[in-house]
Design a protein around this motif. Structure first.
Motif, PDB file in Angstrom:
ATOM      1  N   PRO A  25       0.927  -0.872   0.201  1.00 17.74           N
ATOM      2  CA  PRO A  25       0.096  -0.078  -0.521  1.00 17.74           C
ATOM      3  C   PRO A  25       0.801   1.362  -0.036  1.00 17.74           C
ATOM      4  O   PRO A  25       0.253   2.337  -1.062  1.00 17.74           O
ATOM      5  CB  PRO A  25      -0.494  -0.172   1.282  1.00 17.74           C
ATOM      6  N   ARG A  28       1.835   2.200  -3.529  1.00 17.11           N
ATOM      7  CA  ARG A  28       1.364   2.184  -3.713  1.00 17.11           C
ATOM      8  C   ARG A  28       1.038   4.067  -3.814  1.00 17.11           C
ATOM      9  O   ARG A  28       0.328   4.847  -4.979  1.00 17.11           O
ATOM     10  CB  ARG A  28       0.129   1.692  -4.102  1.00 17.11           C
ATOM     11  N   ARG A  29       1.234   4.284  -2.751  1.00 13.67           N
ATOM     12  CA  ARG A  29       0.977   6.041  -2.782  1.00 13.67           C
ATOM     13  C   ARG A  29       1.430   6.688  -3.062  1.00 13.67           C
ATOM     14  O   ARG A  29       1.347   8.265  -3.518  1.00 13.67           O
ATOM     15  CB  ARG A  29       0.366   6.135  -0.830  1.00 13.67           C
ATOM     16  N   ILE A  49      -6.944   7.813   2.109  1.00 13.08           N
ATOM     17  CA  ILE A  49      -6.905   6.252   2.910  1.00 13.08           C
ATOM     18  C   ILE A  49      -5.578   6.603   3.273  1.00 13.08           C
ATOM     19  O   ILE A  49      -5.130   5.576   4.293  1.00 13.08           O
ATOM     20  CB  ILE A  49      -6.625   5.504   1.468  1.00 13.08           C
ATOM     21  N   GLY A  73      -4.730   8.824   4.778  1.00 13.68           N
ATOM     22  CA  GLY A  73      -4.965   9.353   6.503  1.00 13.68           C
ATOM     23  C   GLY A  73      -4.834  11.548   6.334  1.00 13.68           C
ATOM     24  O   GLY A  73      -4.079  11.686   7.884  1.00 13.68           O
ATOM     25  N   SER A 121      -2.986  10.983  13.090  1.00 10.92           N
ATOM     26  CA  SER A 121      -3.507  10.026  11.673  1.00 10.92           C
ATOM     27  C   SER A 121      -4.026   9.414  12.516  1.00 10.92           C
ATOM     28  O   SER A 121      -5.632   8.423  11.329  1.00 10.92           O
ATOM     29  CB  SER A 121      -2.007   9.853  11.221  1.00 10.92           C
ATOM     30  N   ARG A 133      -7.765  10.300  12.616  1.00 11.52           N
ATOM     31  CA  ARG A 133      -8.102  10.495  11.090  1.00 11.52           C
ATOM     32  C   ARG A 133      -8.919   9.015  10.536  1.00 11.52           C
ATOM     33  O   ARG A 133     -10.386   9.560  10.368  1.00 11.52           O
ATOM     34  CB  ARG A 133      -7.172  11.187  10.507  1.00 11.52           C
ATOM     35  N   HIS A 134      -7.970   8.429  10.682  1.00  8.93           N
ATOM     36  CA  HIS A 134      -8.722   7.101  10.677  1.00  8.93           C
ATOM     37  C   HIS A 134     -10.007   6.410  11.236  1.00  8.93           C
ATOM     38  O   HIS A 134     -10.840   6.145  10.168  1.00  8.93           O
ATOM     39  CB  HIS A 134      -7.352   5.961  10.389  1.00  8.93           C
ATOM     40  N   TYR A 186     -12.550   8.705   9.804  1.00  9.61           N
ATOM     41  CA  TYR A 186     -13.221   8.249   8.581  1.00  9.61           C
ATOM     42  C   TYR A 186     -13.265   6.937   8.320  1.00  9.61           C
ATOM     43  O   TYR A 186     -15.413   6.597   7.877  1.00  9.61           O
ATOM     44  CB  TYR A 186     -12.005   7.661   7.538  1.00  9.61           C
ATOM     45  N   GLY A 195      -4.010   2.162  -2.872  1.00 14.36           N
ATOM     46  CA  GLY A 195      -2.562   1.967  -1.351  1.00 14.36           C
ATOM     47  C   GLY A 195      -3.671   2.457  -0.230  1.00 14.36           C
ATOM     48  O   GLY A 195      -3.214   2.276   0.624  1.00 14.36           O
ATOM     49  N   ALA A 196      -4.699   1.827  -0.411  1.00 14.71           N
ATOM     50  CA  ALA A 196      -5.442   1.082   1.032  1.00 14.71           C
ATOM     51  C   ALA A 196      -4.471   0.362   1.440  1.00 14.71           C
ATOM     52  O   ALA A 196      -4.669  -1.202   0.922  1.00 14.71           O
ATOM     53  CB  ALA A 196      -6.442   0.832   1.116  1.00 14.71           C
ATOM     54  N   THR A 197      -4.062   0.201   2.849  1.00 14.30           N
ATOM     55  CA  THR A 197      -3.524  -1.140   4.091  1.00 14.30           C
ATOM     56  C   THR A 197      -4.720  -1.953   4.150  1.00 14.30           C
ATOM     57  O   THR A 197      -6.805  -1.449   4.013  1.00 14.30           O
ATOM     58  CB  THR A 197      -3.333  -0.470   4.773  1.00 14.30           C
ATOM     59  N   HIS A 248      -7.251  -0.642   6.662  1.00 15.56           N
ATOM     60  CA  HIS A 248      -7.931   0.555   6.759  1.00 15.56           C
ATOM     61  C   HIS A 248      -9.673   0.112   5.967  1.00 15.56           C
ATOM     62  O   HIS A 248      -9.901   0.576   6.266  1.00 15.56           O
ATOM     63  CB  HIS A 248      -7.033   1.802   5.660  1.00 15.56           C
TER      64      HIS A 248
END
Lengths: 220, 302
Positions: free
Chosen positions: A75, A78-79, A106, A108, B3, B6-7, B10, B211-213, B216
């Protein structure tokens, strides 16, 4: 920035999409991938973004061996890569703004900051007046621009585009390509798989030609 | 840290959004959970009420205290004084003549009584202690038996023990049922979440590409499970409230017929909070059990 050395990708069933590909792409370069469909263009892009892993050989991005990257590190790789797809891969259960802001959510980021950045990039691709629209109501060209906006919102150093103008009218296609030229000028590395010969001549840059999984450098 | 918050925010927002987007299926899931939880909840409340009834019944556990036929007036006075102490709720004196008269009239022993030259019955007290627990009854009976002038005390505690035994079976069943229905709750939640994951395939695949884990992606579903559990708990409390409203009138009518002022007791705020916390945790746990597997299915389907 990107190095392929002796990279082979064989899919289950034996089809070899890429055979001993060796090349490198420097930071800030604009590279076109050409070749007939099924020549291995998509596979090559997928190997860079770790969507596929090579059967043999080494794919390295920014000095990282992408093929050997553990699952949980992918991940974060990819960011730093913006992906533009031929089929856009937009989410139709949310509006234009929410689609663009997704990568920042995603990662954050602070929501207010994210919205500001998303608005700026939506403006750049010329969709500001469609911010609240559902992507399904957009034309093909607009959907592609939305996909580009989503790929760019996290300011990646590398943009991979797979047939970004594949389904578009020539007018829209030229639009998109000139947008890519702008990104190239501000230092983004671009790898674009395309059939669009006109775009290649218009933008210049380097061309990697693929033929049945074999790579040949060509200069136009 | 920021962060992380925030997650979480979200994920919670996303979970609430998903809940709102499917009001009917969310409602049905909550109802299924609510009905499941209302069964042990209802049994628990019934037992609590039954315990209350047992405490208020006119037929309290009693101790019969028999005085020595030779007890002096001083001793009799001392017993009467002892029975005025605060651990005794009520005590009344039954003179031996009255006891004999009652015996004769109730058992039809006129012939036998006529043959008696003197009253063989002792004077007695009927004592009702303040507390009706088994231990307390035994303690008071033992205490009174030691007073001078007291021949013996007789503790009629059998019915109290039976009631206690019955209630403890009831309590064990509550926990048994609660355990079973917690499993049902986890299964309901897991199933709902699995359907959600499969319905959101595209979003999951796209999120992965940008790019999401996994964490997440998983988080909103866990929140969704917890929220569903919470809604299920609220539904259970709603079901019980409706049941209570329906039963209130007939119950107070029955109580009236017994000359009692008994009213149904609603659950305490602590009990309500406990139910909500437990259902929320079960919902979360059900989601947690299925979401990883379902995410894997999404991946392989791709």
């Amino acid at each position: 920035m990107i190095q392929f050395s002796e990279v082979t990708k064989r899919y289950p069933g034996g089809h070899e999409a890429l055979s001993s590909a060796t090349f490198s792409i420097e930071q800030g370069e604009l590279v076109f991938l050409t070749g007939h469909s099924g020549a291995g263009k998509s596979t090559l892009l997928k190997l860079i973004a770790a969507i596929e892993r090579p059967t043999s050989g080494v794919v390295s991005v920014n000095g990282q061996n992408v093929g050997r990257l553990p699952q949980r590190a992918i991940p974060y790789l990819r960011r730093n890569i913006g992906l533009v797809f031929q089929d856009h891969k937009l989410l139709f259960d949310r509006n234009v703004m929410e689609n663009v802001v997704l990568p920042l959510d995603i990662a954050g980021f602070d929501r207010r900051e994210s919205l500001k950045r998303a608005r700026a990039v939506i403006d750049k691709v010329g969709l500001l007046n469609r911010e609240k629209a559902n992507p399904i109501s957009l034309s093909g060209g607009e959907q592609q621009r939305l996909c580009i906006a989503r790929a760019l919102v996290s300011r990646p150093a590398l943009l991979l585009a797979d047939e970004p103008t594949g389904n578009l009218d020539p007018g829209y296609a030229a639009d998109i390509m000139s947008m890519f030229r702008d990104f190239h000028q501000v230092g983004t590395t671009l790898v674009i798989a395309t059939h669009d010969e006109r775009a290649i001549t218009a933008l210049g840059g380097r061309t990697l030609h693929l033929d049945h999984g074999r790579i040949a450098e060509a200069t136009t | 840290m920021i962060s992380w918050l925030r997650h979480q925010k979200y994920a919670l927002t996303a979970a609430l959004y998903r809940l709102r987007m499917q009001p009917v299926s969310s409602l049905l899931t909550a109802l299924a959970m609510g009905v499941a939880i209302s069964l042990p909840g209802g049994l628990y409340l019934s037992l609590a009420n039954l315990g209350q009834v047992a405490g208020k019944l006119p037929a309290q556990p009693e101790i019969s205290l028999f005085l020595d036929t030779l007890a002096s007036d001083t001793h009799r006075q001392a017993v009467a004084t002892r029975l005025k102490q605060p651990d005794i709720a009520e005590a009344y004196f039954v003179p031996k003549d009255q006891a004999l008269a009652a015996l004769i009239s109730s058992q039809g022993l006129t012939d036998i009584a006529a043959g008696l030259t003197q009253n063989p019955l002792p004077d007695a007290w009927v004592v009702r202690p303040q507390l009706s627990s088994r231990e307390e009854l035994a303690r008071v009976a033992h205490d009174l038996a030691k007073l001078p002038g007291v021949a013996e005390t007789h503790l009629d505690s059998l019915w109290a023990e039976r009631l206690q035994a019955g209630l403890s079976i009831g309590r064990a069943s509550v926990w048994l049922l609660a355990g079973l229905f917690a499993i049902a709750l986890i299964a309901i939640s897991g199933n709902a979440i699995r359907a959600q994951v499969l319905a959101r395939r595209d979003e999951i695949l796209v999120s992965r590409l940008i790019g999401a884990t996994d964490r997440h992606i998983r988080r909103p579903f866990l929140y969704l499970g917890a929220l569903q559990g919470l809604l299920g708990g609220l539904a259970a409390i709603g079901v019980l409230a409706i049941a209570g409203t329906i039963l209130r009138q007939p119950v107070s009518h029955l109580a009236d017929l017994y000359g009692s002022s008994f009213q149904l007791i609603p659950p305490s705020p602590l009990e309500i909070a406990t139910v909500l916390v437990l259902t929320t945790i079960s919902g979360w746990f059900g989601a947690w059990l299925t979401v990883t597997r379902a995410l894997h299915q999404v991946e392989t389907a791709h």
